[in-house]
Design an enzyme around this catalytic site. Structure first.
Site, PDB file in Angstrom:
ATOM      1  CB  ALA A 134      -0.976   0.000   1.414  1.00  0.00           C
ATOM      2  CE  LYS A 155       2.263   2.062   8.766  1.00  0.00           C
ATOM      3  NZ  LYS A 155       1.251   3.024   9.682  1.00  0.00           N
ATOM      4  CG  ASP A 290      -8.915   5.639  10.585  1.00  0.00           C
ATOM      5  OD1 ASP A 290     -10.392   5.801  10.202  1.00  0.00           O
ATOM      6  OD2 ASP A 290      -8.325   5.755   9.601  1.00  0.00           O
TER       7      ASP A 290
END
Length: 555
Positions: A134, A155, A290
């Site tokens: 992603a 990440k 979230d």
């Protein structure tokens, strides 16, 4: 200093203005006085692309933010939870904001990793897939394996993203200060303070160490909870700009087809998710900010996995207690208790009309009065309350609005997994548990000790404060300020009444006097009858008196 920064960032200012003009916001920029702020001719502010007319204003806001880049995308995503600042149609549109940015090259990611971990990539990871899983505005994610074979995700932060965000934040601070200096409503909504909240949230997301610590906190809170899985952080391979975490092999919770194919129990998944969120909010006071389907997964054993811990909410014991009071008031459908809870949760303007506020909450209460508890939408109820807060300019805390957004997302996911499950019913036991905990002997004694300590602090300062007051009084410098609410309005009404009374007395006296003289048939200056002269004087003086009162606005 601000002028130097403005000149330094002039190119970025112009980019921002041009994008806003393109999306049809020129008239707003001109009205706010930003033509002078960025030294751009005013006539330019009324140009826009013809095709933009097909989009609604909230859609144009979203499109402009996406084009403005990472900082503004993140600001929009944060604002999507601020129902106390924006109307519902804007919140819905901002909720669609996506990090539509191209992936940066693998070589750039490799250099970033090697610079941060101070080793060649091949010596750090046994495997590393160069194709990102992603790509987002702040960083992108890769699959890899550690030397011991453990599957992980890595990440990696975008190069120079912190510099880009800092420039945009400086611009937002400048604009906020400018608007607050020129507009009462900007000052009322505390634009500078709001930008400060964006600043804090964005820098927390830029620090992958902070995200790792958040993940560890969740992992600790759910230790011994078999239905919830939190991936492990590998700290030897983690820095501020690189985060290495355990790979989660699961199914996104909105992939119902795959969940059904694997024969997973959807109602059980829905209940586990709701219980996990309410534990985070009402017990731990530390919740995922979230929890959308992309950050949640169902594992093969029926566990719920949480991922991406960049945005979290932290509730103090006091705020938790206030949230429970609000939920209890909603369940009991008490408008008086709801009003008090709302006022407790926000920063209330001095001039708020509490009577009208109570009437509006009464209307909301009637909306749910006949609805069975199991059918009440908790997220809708909270959004209604936040909308009322917006109407009365009550500024709710960031944590509470983030909580309301999390519950809205939760309710949507639960409804898809199990339409029959009421999340307000799931919340009840947690609320009762927290209330019982607050009423326990240990909690009561702790609260009593805290209150005594605070009272002791007040007493320790009291002699000095009393001495200061007495010194001022002795020197004749003690000033007392009396402030009576609505006194100006009362005095104005009294003034009008006195003016009307005086006007009536004068006119009546003159009329009676003239009528009395008319009976005497006297002559003034040998020609004019006294009575007629008196009536003329009545008319002139009455007209003059009336005009003077009207001019003063006191009639």
């Amino acid at each position: 200093m601000q002028l130097r920064r403005r000149y330094k960032h002039l190119q970025r200012y112009r980019e921002i203005v041009n994008i806003l003009l393109k999306h049809g916001f020129g008239h707003i920029l001109h009205h706010l006085g930003l033509a002078d702020f960025v030294s751009i001719p005013g006539k330019v502010f009324f140009k826009k692309e013809p095709r933009i007319e097909q989009f609604s204003m909230p859609q144009r806001v979203r499109l402009a933010l996406e084009e403005l880049g990472p900082t503004f995308i993140k600001v929009g995503q944060i604002l999507s939870s601020r129902a106390d600042l924006l109307p519902p149609d804007y919140l819905i549109e901002l909720g669609k904001l996506q990090d539509r940015v191209p992936a940066f090259a693998f070589d750039t990611a490799k250099q970033q990793i090697e610079r941060e971990l101070d080793q060649p990539l091949e010596e750090i990871y046994a495997e590393f897939d160069p194709a990102p899983l992603a790509a987002a505005s702040i960083g992108q994610v890769y699959r890899a394996a550690l030397p011991d074979g453990q599957k992980v995700v890595v990440k990696v932060q975008r190069p120079d993203i912190e510099k880009i965000i800092n420039i945009d934040l400086e611009i937002l601070y400048d604009v906020a200060r400018f608007l607050e200096s020129r507009s009462n409503w900007a000052e009322m909504y505390s634009f500078v303070e709001t930008v400060g909240e964006f600043d804090r949230t964005l820098h927390e997301e830029l620090d992958y160490n902070a995200e790792g610590r958040n993940a560890d906190a969740f992992r600790k809170n759910f230790a011994g909870e078999p239905g919830v899985f939190i991936p492990m952080v590998y700290w030897d391979f983690t820095t501020k700009k690189v985060l290495t975490m355990e790979y989660v092999h699961g199914i996104k919770l909105n992939n119902l087809q795959e969940i059904n194919r694997l024969g997973l129990d959807r109602p059980a998944l829905a209940r586990k998710l709701a219980q996990a969120i309410f534990k985070q909010i009402l017990i731990d006071g530390f919740f995922h900010g979230d929890p959308h389907p992309g950050n949640l997964a169902a594992l093969s054993g029926g566990e719920i996995a949480f991922m991406d811990f960049g945005m979290v909410g932290l509730l103090t014991e006091e705020t938790k207690s206030k949230v429970v009071k609000l939920l209890t008031a909603l369940v009991s459908k008490s408008s008086e208790a709801i009003t008090k809870a709302v006022l407790d949760l926000g920063v209330v303007p001095k001039n708020v009309d509490k009577r009208l506020l109570r009437l509006d909450i009464n209307l909301l209460q009637r909306k749910y009065y006949e609805v069975p508890l199991s059918q009440i939408s908790l997220a809708e109820s909270l959004n209604d309350i936040v909308s009322v807060a917006l109407k009365y300019h009550i500024r709710l805390s960031t944590e509470f609005t983030l909580l309301a957004k999390a519950l809205l997302i939760l309710e949507g996911i639960v409804k898809e997994l199990d339409p029959k499950l009421s999340i307000i019913k799931v919340a009840e036991p947690f609320g009762k548990s927290l209330l019982m905990e607050k009423l326990s002997p240990q909690a009561l004694s702790k609260a009593a000790i805290k209150n005594l300590r605070e009272f002791g602090d007040v007493l320790s300062f009291l002699p000095k404060q009393v001495s200061t007051v007495l010194d001022l009084a002795a020197a004749g410098e003690l000033k007392l300020k009396h402030q009576l609410p609505q006194i100006d309005e009362v005095l104005n009404r009294v003034n009008k009444m006195i003016n009307r009374l005086a006007f009536s007395i004068v006119i009546t006296g003159l009329v009676i006097g003239s009528a009395f003289l008319a009976r005497k048939e006297g002559i003034l200056f040998g020609q004019v009858p006294v009575a007629e002269a008196g009536f003329l004087v009545v008319a002139v003086l009455g007209f003059w008196f009336l005009v003077s009162i009207l001019r003063s606005g006191g009639f």
